[in-house]
Design a protein around this motif. Structure first.
Motif, PDB file in Angstrom:
ATOM      1  N   LEU A  53      58.842 -67.249 -29.841  1.00  0.00           N
ATOM      2  CA  LEU A  53      58.476 -68.889 -29.221  1.00  0.00           C
ATOM      3  C   LEU A  53      58.462 -69.617 -30.905  1.00  0.00           C
ATOM      4  O   LEU A  53      59.196 -70.708 -30.635  1.00  0.00           O
ATOM      5  CB  LEU A  53      57.225 -68.912 -28.713  1.00  0.00           C
ATOM      6  CG  LEU A  53      56.578 -70.353 -28.523  1.00  0.00           C
ATOM      7  CD1 LEU A  53      57.680 -71.100 -27.738  1.00  0.00           C
ATOM      8  CD2 LEU A  53      55.125 -70.289 -27.752  1.00  0.00           C
ATOM      9  N   ILE A  54      57.811 -69.221 -31.830  1.00  0.00           N
ATOM     10  CA  ILE A  54      57.887 -70.050 -33.153  1.00  0.00           C
ATOM     11  C   ILE A  54      59.231 -70.095 -33.577  1.00  0.00           C
ATOM     12  O   ILE A  54      59.722 -71.023 -34.125  1.00  0.00           O
ATOM     13  CB  ILE A  54      56.760 -69.338 -33.958  1.00  0.00           C
ATOM     14  CG1 ILE A  54      55.503 -69.580 -33.428  1.00  0.00           C
ATOM     15  CG2 ILE A  54      56.757 -70.222 -35.263  1.00  0.00           C
ATOM     16  CD1 ILE A  54      55.103 -70.690 -33.093  1.00  0.00           C
ATOM     17  N   LYS A  55      59.869 -68.773 -33.685  1.00  0.00           N
ATOM     18  CA  LYS A  55      61.243 -68.824 -34.193  1.00  0.00           C
ATOM     19  C   LYS A  55      62.299 -69.592 -33.313  1.00  0.00           C
ATOM     20  O   LYS A  55      62.957 -70.343 -33.924  1.00  0.00           O
ATOM     21  CB  LYS A  55      61.575 -67.274 -34.020  1.00  0.00           C
ATOM     22  CG  LYS A  55      63.091 -67.212 -34.648  1.00  0.00           C
ATOM     23  CD  LYS A  55      63.328 -65.687 -34.649  1.00  0.00           C
ATOM     24  CE  LYS A  55      64.749 -65.343 -35.447  1.00  0.00           C
ATOM     25  NZ  LYS A  55      65.142 -63.827 -35.279  1.00  0.00           N
ATOM     26  N   ASP A  56      62.045 -69.717 -32.049  1.00  0.00           N
ATOM     27  CA  ASP A  56      62.934 -70.456 -31.158  1.00  0.00           C
ATOM     28  C   ASP A  56      62.770 -72.098 -31.475  1.00  0.00           C
ATOM     29  O   ASP A  56      63.731 -72.793 -31.400  1.00  0.00           O
ATOM     30  CB  ASP A  56      62.763 -70.063 -29.725  1.00  0.00           C
ATOM     31  CG  ASP A  56      63.402 -68.773 -29.371  1.00  0.00           C
ATOM     32  OD1 ASP A  56      64.287 -68.340 -30.143  1.00  0.00           O
ATOM     33  OD2 ASP A  56      62.844 -68.277 -28.276  1.00  0.00           O
ATOM     34  N   ILE A  57      61.471 -72.480 -31.668  1.00  0.00           N
ATOM     35  CA  ILE A  57      61.085 -73.638 -31.951  1.00  0.00           C
ATOM     36  C   ILE A  57      61.831 -74.109 -33.171  1.00  0.00           C
ATOM     37  O   ILE A  57      62.324 -75.336 -33.478  1.00  0.00           O
ATOM     38  CB  ILE A  57      59.739 -73.954 -31.907  1.00  0.00           C
ATOM     39  CG1 ILE A  57      59.122 -73.918 -30.472  1.00  0.00           C
ATOM     40  CG2 ILE A  57      59.431 -75.502 -32.211  1.00  0.00           C
ATOM     41  CD1 ILE A  57      57.669 -73.978 -30.521  1.00  0.00           C
ATOM     42  N   LEU A  58      61.910 -73.345 -34.258  1.00  0.00           N
ATOM     43  CA  LEU A  58      62.252 -73.791 -35.783  1.00  0.00           C
ATOM     44  C   LEU A  58      63.695 -73.597 -35.482  1.00  0.00           C
ATOM     45  O   LEU A  58      64.442 -74.693 -36.132  1.00  0.00           O
ATOM     46  CB  LEU A  58      61.799 -72.596 -36.686  1.00  0.00           C
ATOM     47  CG  LEU A  58      60.148 -72.674 -36.977  1.00  0.00           C
ATOM     48  CD1 LEU A  58      59.953 -71.410 -37.886  1.00  0.00           C
ATOM     49  CD2 LEU A  58      59.888 -73.732 -37.576  1.00  0.00           C
ATOM     50  N   PHE A  59      64.364 -72.780 -34.786  1.00  0.00           N
ATOM     51  CA  PHE A  59      65.843 -73.053 -34.565  1.00  0.00           C
ATOM     52  C   PHE A  59      66.157 -74.182 -33.769  1.00  0.00           C
ATOM     53  O   PHE A  59      67.252 -74.694 -33.898  1.00  0.00           O
ATOM     54  CB  PHE A  59      66.342 -71.599 -33.904  1.00  0.00           C
ATOM     55  CG  PHE A  59      66.846 -70.542 -34.591  1.00  0.00           C
ATOM     56  CD1 PHE A  59      67.962 -70.713 -35.433  1.00  0.00           C
ATOM     57  CD2 PHE A  59      66.349 -69.277 -34.684  1.00  0.00           C
ATOM     58  CE1 PHE A  59      68.269 -69.523 -36.245  1.00  0.00           C
ATOM     59  CE2 PHE A  59      66.597 -68.365 -35.485  1.00  0.00           C
ATOM     60  CZ  PHE A  59      67.775 -68.540 -36.204  1.00  0.00           C
ATOM     61  N   GLY A  60      65.228 -74.626 -32.996  1.00  0.00           N
ATOM     62  CA  GLY A  60      65.551 -75.688 -32.110  1.00  0.00           C
ATOM     63  C   GLY A  60      65.758 -77.074 -32.932  1.00  0.00           C
ATOM     64  O   GLY A  60      66.566 -77.830 -32.836  1.00  0.00           O
ATOM     65  N   PHE A  61      64.957 -77.120 -33.794  1.00  0.00           N
ATOM     66  CA  PHE A  61      64.916 -78.171 -35.092  1.00  0.00           C
ATOM     67  C   PHE A  61      66.020 -78.213 -35.929  1.00  0.00           C
ATOM     68  O   PHE A  61      66.592 -79.012 -36.193  1.00  0.00           O
ATOM     69  CB  PHE A  61      63.526 -78.206 -35.652  1.00  0.00           C
ATOM     70  CG  PHE A  61      62.373 -78.922 -35.200  1.00  0.00           C
ATOM     71  CD1 PHE A  61      62.541 -80.166 -35.273  1.00  0.00           C
ATOM     72  CD2 PHE A  61      61.422 -78.171 -34.477  1.00  0.00           C
ATOM     73  CE1 PHE A  61      61.400 -80.889 -34.573  1.00  0.00           C
ATOM     74  CE2 PHE A  61      60.334 -78.816 -33.905  1.00  0.00           C
ATOM     75  CZ  PHE A  61      60.249 -80.130 -33.800  1.00  0.00           C
ATOM     76  N   LEU A  62      66.410 -76.889 -36.378  1.00  0.00           N
ATOM     77  CA  LEU A  62      67.476 -76.478 -36.984  1.00  0.00           C
ATOM     78  C   LEU A  62      69.058 -77.101 -36.247  1.00  0.00           C
ATOM     79  O   LEU A  62      69.737 -77.707 -36.769  1.00  0.00           O
ATOM     80  CB  LEU A  62      67.768 -75.195 -37.147  1.00  0.00           C
ATOM     81  CG  LEU A  62      68.880 -74.676 -38.126  1.00  0.00           C
ATOM     82  CD1 LEU A  62      69.303 -75.489 -39.448  1.00  0.00           C
ATOM     83  CD2 LEU A  62      69.107 -73.125 -38.271  1.00  0.00           C
ATOM     84  N   TRP A  63      68.962 -76.609 -34.795  1.00  0.00           N
ATOM     85  CA  TRP A  63      70.120 -76.879 -34.282  1.00  0.00           C
ATOM     86  C   TRP A  63      70.208 -78.548 -33.983  1.00  0.00           C
ATOM     87  O   TRP A  63      71.180 -79.050 -33.798  1.00  0.00           O
ATOM     88  CB  TRP A  63      70.069 -76.315 -32.786  1.00  0.00           C
ATOM     89  CG  TRP A  63      70.296 -74.871 -32.794  1.00  0.00           C
ATOM     90  CD1 TRP A  63      69.697 -73.874 -32.057  1.00  0.00           C
ATOM     91  CD2 TRP A  63      70.951 -74.054 -33.757  1.00  0.00           C
ATOM     92  NE1 TRP A  63      70.036 -72.599 -32.677  1.00  0.00           N
ATOM     93  CE2 TRP A  63      70.650 -72.770 -33.715  1.00  0.00           C
ATOM     94  CE3 TRP A  63      71.667 -74.219 -35.324  1.00  0.00           C
ATOM     95  CZ2 TRP A  63      71.129 -71.643 -34.363  1.00  0.00           C
ATOM     96  CZ3 TRP A  63      72.243 -73.084 -35.879  1.00  0.00           C
ATOM     97  CH2 TRP A  63      71.909 -72.118 -35.461  1.00  0.00           C
TER      98      TRP A  63
END
Length: 249
Positions: free
Chosen positions: A79-89
Motif C-alpha cells: 500500500l505505502i509503496k503503491d501510494i508513493l508510486f502514484g505520486f511519482l506517476w
C-alpha cells in the motif's frame, strides 16, 4: 476482441447520452441552462456512466473467470509503496500532459497562446445562463462527491487493466495495445471541453496521458499505483469546481 473494442470506446457515447438526459432534466425542472458542459453536469455525467461501466465490467469479468479485485491487484503489504508510486506517476505523466497542452496551443495560436487560455478552456460567460433550484445543485454535488472514488479505478480498469493486454495479445505489438485504448481514453475527455479549440487540446493532451499510463502499466504490471495517481487528479479537478459552484463563487 469485440469486447476490448467495446470497453475502449463505449464511454464516449454513454457520456453524450447521459449529458442529453441531464440537459432535458434541467429544462424539465425549470432551469435555464444554455451551455451544459459546466463542471457540475460533466462530473455528474461521468459518475452516472461510471456506475454503469462498473456493473458492465463486473459482469464481463465474471463471465471470463476474473474479478475487479484481481485486476486491480491491490495488496495491503504494497500500500505505502503503491501510494508513493502514484505520486511519482502523477509527476511523470503531468510533464508530457502540460507540454501537450502548451504545444497544441502554440500550433493553434502561435506565440500569443497564453492570451487565449481563458477563451479556450473557459466558456464565454455571456453564452452561459445558469438558473436552477438550490436543491438540484446540492443533490448533484452530493452525487458527484463519489466521482473520484469511481472514476479513477473504473477508467484504469477499462483502458489499461482490461483492454490494453487484450490488444497486445491479439496484435502482438505493444505499441498498438497501448495506442488503441489511449484513443478511447482521450475521446471521452472531449466532453469536458467548452470550445472547439479546447476539444483539440484535450484530445491531444489526454491521448499522451493515456500513452504514458499505458507504458507505465506495461512495464510495472501493477494497476493500483495508476489508480492512486488518477484519484489525485480527479480530486483536484472533480471536487473543487463543485465546491466553488455550491459556494456560489
Amino acid at each position: 476482441m469485440k469486447k476490448a473494442w467495446l470497453v475502449s470506446f463505449i464511454r464516449l457515447p454513454l457520456l453524450f447520452i447521459s449529458l442529453m438526459v441531464l440537459y432535458i432534466l434541467f429544462h424539465f425542472i425549470g432551469g435555464e441552462f444554455d451551455f451544459y458542459l459546466l463542471p457540475i453536469l460533466s462530473t455528474l455525467s461521468f459518475t452516472i456512466v461510471n456506475i454503469g461501466c462498473f456493473i458492465f465490467l463486473h459482469l464481463l469479468l465474471k463471465k471470463e473467470g476474473l474479478s475487479l479485485k484481481k485486476l486491480i491487484g491491490f495488496r495491503s503489504d504494497f500500500l505505502i509503496k503503491d501510494i508513493l508510486f502514484g505520486f511519482l506517476w502523477l509527476f511523470v505523466l503531468y510533464i508530457p500532459f502540460v507540454l501537450a497542452v502548451i504545444g497544441t496551443m502554440f500550433l493553434l495560436y502561435g506565440t500569443d497562446l497564453f492570451q487565449h487560455f481563458q477563451t479556450v478552456f473557459v466558456a464565454d460567460e455571456e453564452s452561459i445562463s445558469l438558473s436552477v433550484p438550490r436543491w438540484f445543485i446540492w443533490t448533484t454535488a452530493s452525487i458527484s462527491a463519489v466521482f473520484p472514488f469511481l472514476n479513477a479505478p473504473i477508467e484504469e480498469l477499462m483502458y489499461r487493466g482490461y483492454s490494453q493486454p487484450m490488444f497486445i495479445n491479439e496484435y502482438k505489438k505493444v505499441w498498438i495495445g497501448i495506442v488503441i485504448p489511449s484513443i478511447g481514453f482521450a475521446l471521452q475527455h472531449i466532453i469536458l471541453a467548452t470550445t472547439l479549440q479546447g476539444t483539440i487540446v484535450y484530445a491531444v493532451a489526454f491521448f499522451l496521458w493515456g500513452i504514458g499510463s499505458g507504458i507505465i502499466y506495461h512495464k510495472q504490471k501493477r494497476l493500483f499505483p495508476l489508480i492512486v495517481c488518477h484519484f489525485i487528479v480527479n480530486i483536484t479537478f472533480g471536487i473543487i469546481p463543485i465546491v466553488f459552484l455550491v459556494l456560489g463563487t
